[in-house]
Design an enzyme around this catalytic site. Structure first.
Site, PDB file in Angstrom:
ATOM      1  CG  ASP A   8     -26.953  26.100 -45.169  1.00 23.62           C
ATOM      2  OD1 ASP A   8     -27.048  24.863 -45.338  1.00 23.62           O
ATOM      3  OD2 ASP A   8     -27.059  26.636 -44.051  1.00 23.62           O
ATOM      4  CE  LYS A 106     -26.930  23.591 -42.153  1.00 28.96           C
ATOM      5  NZ  LYS A 106     -27.626  24.840 -41.828  1.00 28.96           N
ATOM      6  CB  CYS A 151     -24.139  27.181 -41.740  1.00 28.90           C
ATOM      7  SG  CYS A 151     -25.770  27.420 -40.983  1.00 28.90           S
TER       8      CYS A 151
HETATM    9  C1  VGL Z   1     -27.483  30.219 -41.374  1.00 29.35           C
HETATM   10  C2  VGL Z   1     -28.350  31.796 -39.969  1.00 29.35           C
HETATM   11  C3  VGL Z   1     -29.491  31.042 -39.780  1.00 29.35           C
HETATM   12  C4  VGL Z   1     -26.350  29.798 -42.258  1.00 29.35           C
HETATM   13  C5  VGL Z   1     -28.608  29.445 -41.196  1.00 29.35           C
HETATM   14  O1  VGL Z   1     -26.580  29.046 -43.235  1.00 29.35           O
HETATM   15  O2  VGL Z   1     -25.211  30.242 -42.014  1.00 29.35           O
HETATM   16  N1  VGL Z   1     -27.356  31.378 -40.743  1.00 29.35           N
HETATM   17  N2  VGL Z   1     -29.606  29.868 -40.408  1.00 29.35           N
END
Ligand code: VGL
Ligand code: ZN
Length: 205
Positions: A8, A106, A151
């Site tokens: 991410d 995702k 994540c």
């Molecule tokens: C994430 C919160 C919501 C992450 C993704 O990438 O850790 N955290 N969506």
């Protein structure tokens, strides 16, 4: 065979983004240097529809960072982030993607969140990443990226559960909250995830 998972690295998780991880941008040069040491490089992308149920905006009266029950599971409610096709959802341009063989998207199902790169939060559906890694003969999975206690943590826990040797590179990840991250590191260590600094890890490959 080892695989590097880059979690991410999207504008919404970087300083100035909708769900910014403090100093999240600092790890990008290291992520670029690390890639050459791996047989396989995979990136993940949080990729939500506009009406995603993890968004506080979807629940009247709820504010970001409050929690609520969703499908029998406690869900942290987030500011709107990583909406499919938006700039915030893009991988940062400073991330070198030339060696990235697969991008796993995702969180696409509006009804359920998906922190892990392998499964949704209820382990109902796979993203296909586990099979992809096994088909490529990967036995060691090295996790990096954002956010450390969400994540990154759930990806590492699932990798371990799937039987991969799993390493979290501590200097190649950043959390939203340091305290929660400490607890997450303890949980990961308990589950058999090795936590290492990149320089020490590279000496072992
Ligand atoms: C994430 C919160 C919501 C992450 C993704 O990438 O850790 N955290 N969506
Ligand atoms: Zn998300």
């Amino acid at each position: 065979m080892n695989a590097l998972i880059i979690t991410d690295i999207q504008y919404d998780f970087l300083p100035g983004g909708a769900l910014a991880v403090p100093r999240g941008d600092e790890i990008i040069p290291l992520l670029n240097r690390l890639q050459g040491h791996f047989d396989l490089v995979v990136a993940t992308q949080d990729w939500h529809p506009q009406n995603h149920s993890s968004f506080a905006s979807h629940h009247p009266g709820k504010k970001p960072l409050e929690t609520m029950d969703l499908n029998g599971c406690e869900q942290v409610l987030w500011p709107d982030h990583c909406i499919q096709g938006s700039r915030g959802a893009q991988l940062a341009e400073s991330l070198d993607v030339r060696r990235v063989q697969a991008v796993i998207r995702k969180g696409t199902d509006p009804d359920i969140d998906s922190y892990s790169a392998f499964y949704d939060n209820l382990h109902r559906r796979t993203t296909g990443l586990g099979g992809f890694l096994k088909d490529h003969g990967v036995d060691c999975v090295v996790i990096t990226g954002l956010a450390g206690e969400y994540c990154v943590r759930y990806t590492a826990m699932d990798a371990r559960q799937l039987g991969f040797e799993t390493v979290l590179l501590a200097d190649a990840a950043r959390p939203i909250c340091q305290r929660d991250y400490q607890a997450a590191i303890e949980q990961m260590t308990q589950a058999g995830v090795r936590v290492a600094m990149s320089s020490a890890f590279l000496e072992t490959v």
